[in-house]
Design a protein around this motif. Structure first.
Motif, PDB file in Angstrom:
ATOM      1  N   ILE A  16       0.847  -1.192   0.000  1.00 31.66           N
ATOM      2  CA  ILE A  16       0.000   0.000   0.000  1.00 31.66           C
ATOM      3  C   ILE A  16       0.882   1.242   0.000  1.00 31.66           C
ATOM      4  N   GLU A  17       0.579   2.162  -0.877  1.00 27.56           N
ATOM      5  CA  GLU A  17       1.221   3.480  -0.848  1.00 27.56           C
ATOM      6  C   GLU A  17       0.160   4.518  -0.509  1.00 27.56           C
ATOM      7  N   PHE A  18       0.465   5.382   0.463  1.00 30.44           N
ATOM      8  CA  PHE A  18      -0.470   6.450   0.798  1.00 30.44           C
ATOM      9  C   PHE A  18       0.281   7.728   1.107  1.00 30.44           C
ATOM     10  N   ARG A  19      -0.440   8.838   1.042  1.00 31.85           N
ATOM     11  CA  ARG A  19       0.092  10.155   1.392  1.00 31.85           C
ATOM     12  C   ARG A  19      -0.424  10.549   2.763  1.00 31.85           C
ATOM     13  N   HIS A  20       0.476  11.034   3.605  1.00 32.03           N
ATOM     14  CA  HIS A  20       0.119  11.351   4.982  1.00 32.03           C
ATOM     15  C   HIS A  20      -0.722  12.627   5.051  1.00 32.03           C
TER      16      HIS A  20
ATOM     17  N   ILE B  85       5.741  13.834   7.853  1.00 31.77           N
ATOM     18  CA  ILE B  85       5.606  15.171   7.286  1.00 31.77           C
ATOM     19  C   ILE B  85       4.322  15.208   6.470  1.00 31.77           C
ATOM     20  N   PRO B  86       3.524  16.266   6.594  1.00 35.17           N
ATOM     21  CA  PRO B  86       2.288  16.346   5.809  1.00 35.17           C
ATOM     22  C   PRO B  86       2.553  16.147   4.313  1.00 35.17           C
ATOM     23  N   GLY B  87       1.780  15.259   3.717  1.00 36.27           N
ATOM     24  CA  GLY B  87       1.876  15.021   2.284  1.00 36.27           C
ATOM     25  C   GLY B  87       2.929  14.038   1.844  1.00 36.27           C
ATOM     26  N   GLU B  88       3.775  13.554   2.772  1.00 32.01           N
ATOM     27  CA  GLU B  88       4.834  12.654   2.317  1.00 32.01           C
ATOM     28  C   GLU B  88       4.289  11.257   2.033  1.00 32.01           C
TER      29      GLU B  88
ATOM     30  N   GLY C 115      -6.102   9.397   0.830  1.00 30.03           N
ATOM     31  CA  GLY C 115      -4.710   9.544   0.424  1.00 30.03           C
ATOM     32  C   GLY C 115      -4.063   8.286  -0.111  1.00 30.03           C
ATOM     33  N   VAL C 116      -4.791   7.173  -0.176  1.00 29.93           N
ATOM     34  CA  VAL C 116      -4.204   5.926  -0.693  1.00 29.93           C
ATOM     35  C   VAL C 116      -3.994   6.045  -2.199  1.00 29.93           C
TER      36      VAL C 116
END
Length: 357
Positions: free
Chosen positions: A40-44, A97-100, A158-159
């Motif tokens: 799974i890849e997601f954005r924080h 970090i936001p968005g990482e 964000g996934v």
């Protein structure tokens, strides 16, 4: 061994015979996926805590569940349910970090009664891993619902993608160079897939280095693994080059020296996309990437462009190394990493605009 499930913003699919292959006949939904990987890849998103990255729950024909949750203290929690059994595992990480981007690899081996949960912060080159005792393997029915059923298995906004394999995907750094890559060696250029340990390659500092490991891996062509096409003659290329979005190039020149005060910088190729010289490459759901580990971390020459060799610095822990593509390497190369500063997206954008002016 195949990738059998893929889910992204366009929808989801489960093909037990392998993604992109011929569709087989009947499938036993009660069959257990004894070994496998959920990637799974997601954005924080810091505004959403605690946050269920993925939450699968079913009652029919028996209770089953799989939840991946991110706690406010940056701990990943994996919760598994099967019948009356319920297990929970924790993986502490550093503050996000936001968005990482966060890449999560949950792998299990039911016959061996063991598994692993790892997370990689791809922009900061940080890797976290923990061993799992006797994780509960999903059935193919569970797998299908996780990949295809939004109501049974919602995912966070964000996934980027979720993918399922019927084998264990190595954790940590993975290959990122397309099969058509030609690597410069002392007497010309050689296809990357034909290179073997013990051979020498040319490096960007004008010397040579010896190959310690040469290998390939099938990876979902999504997120940080989405293929990018670099078109010749841009960026010093003598022929087109395909690589994963996170593979780094070495760039130099007067613009680099003017902006960043040094002769060389490294930049993930995704930051250079301009839909002219660097653009997305159409691909099926799965792509095979190759790479080389050298006897020292160095820049190599691929299709005329300067790129980074496989970096094994995240694998200093023996337990992490054992679950990586480099498992079995007795003595990892030691020494300094490349001194090139790695550009962030806005820095790469500034460089791109200056070069286009």
């Amino acid at each position: 061994m195949s990738w059998i499930g893929l889910r992204d913003s366009l929808g989801g699919t489960l093909q037990p015979q392998g993604l992109g292959g011929p569709v087989s006949g009947q499938v036993n939904s009660d069959a257990v996926l004894a070994r496998g990987t959920l990637l799974i890849e997601f954005r924080h998103d810091p505004a959403d805590h605690p946050r269920n990255i993925l939450r699968y729950s079913a009652r029919d024909p028996w209770p089953a569940g799989l939840t991946l949750c991110l706690d406010p203290d940056a701990t990943l929690r994996l919760m598994l349910t099967q019948g009356r059994q319920a297990l929970s595992y924790r993986l502490p990480m550093t503050a996000l970090i936001p968005g990482e981007a966060v890449l999560v690899n949950y792998s299990w081996d039911a016959p061996a009664r063991r598994g692993w949960l790892s997370s990689q912060l791809t922009d900061r080159e940080a890797l976290f891993q923990t061993a799992l005792a006797a994780p509960l393997p999903p059935s193919l029915r569970d797998a299908g619902r996780i990949m295809r059923d939004d109501s049974a298995c919602p995912v966070a906004p964000g996934v980027v993608f979720a993918a399922l394999a019927d084998h264990i995907l190595p954790a940590g750094p993975l290959p990122m160079l397309g099969a058509d890559t030609m690597i410069a060696i002392p007497h010309g250029a050689h296809p990357i897939g034909a290179l073997r340990p013990g051979q020498s390659v040319l490096t960007t500092d004008g010397s040579t280095a010896q190959i310690r490991w040469a290998g390939a891996c099938d990876i979902p062509a999504r997120g940080r693994f989405a293929p990018i096409l670099l078109r010749a003659p841009y960026l010093g290329l003598d022929r087109d080059l395909v690589m994963a979005a996170d593979q780094r190039l070495q760039l130099g020149g007067s613009e680099v020296e003017y902006l960043f005060g040094g002769e060389q910088v490294a930049v993930p190729v995704r930051h250079l996309a301009d839909n002219r010289s660097v653009m997305p490459q159409p691909s099926g759901p799965v792509i095979r990437y190759h790479h080389l580990l050298l006897d020292r971390h160095a820049g190599i020459i691929a299709n005329g462009a300067a790129i980074e060799s496989l970096d094994a610095s995240l694998l200093s822990d023996s337990a992490v190394l054992a679950q990586s593509v480099l498992a079995g390497i007795v003595d990892l190369p030691r020494g300094p990493r490349l001194p090139w500063p790695v550009l962030r997206d806005f820095e790469a954008l500034t460089l791109r605009r200056l070069r286009a002016a």
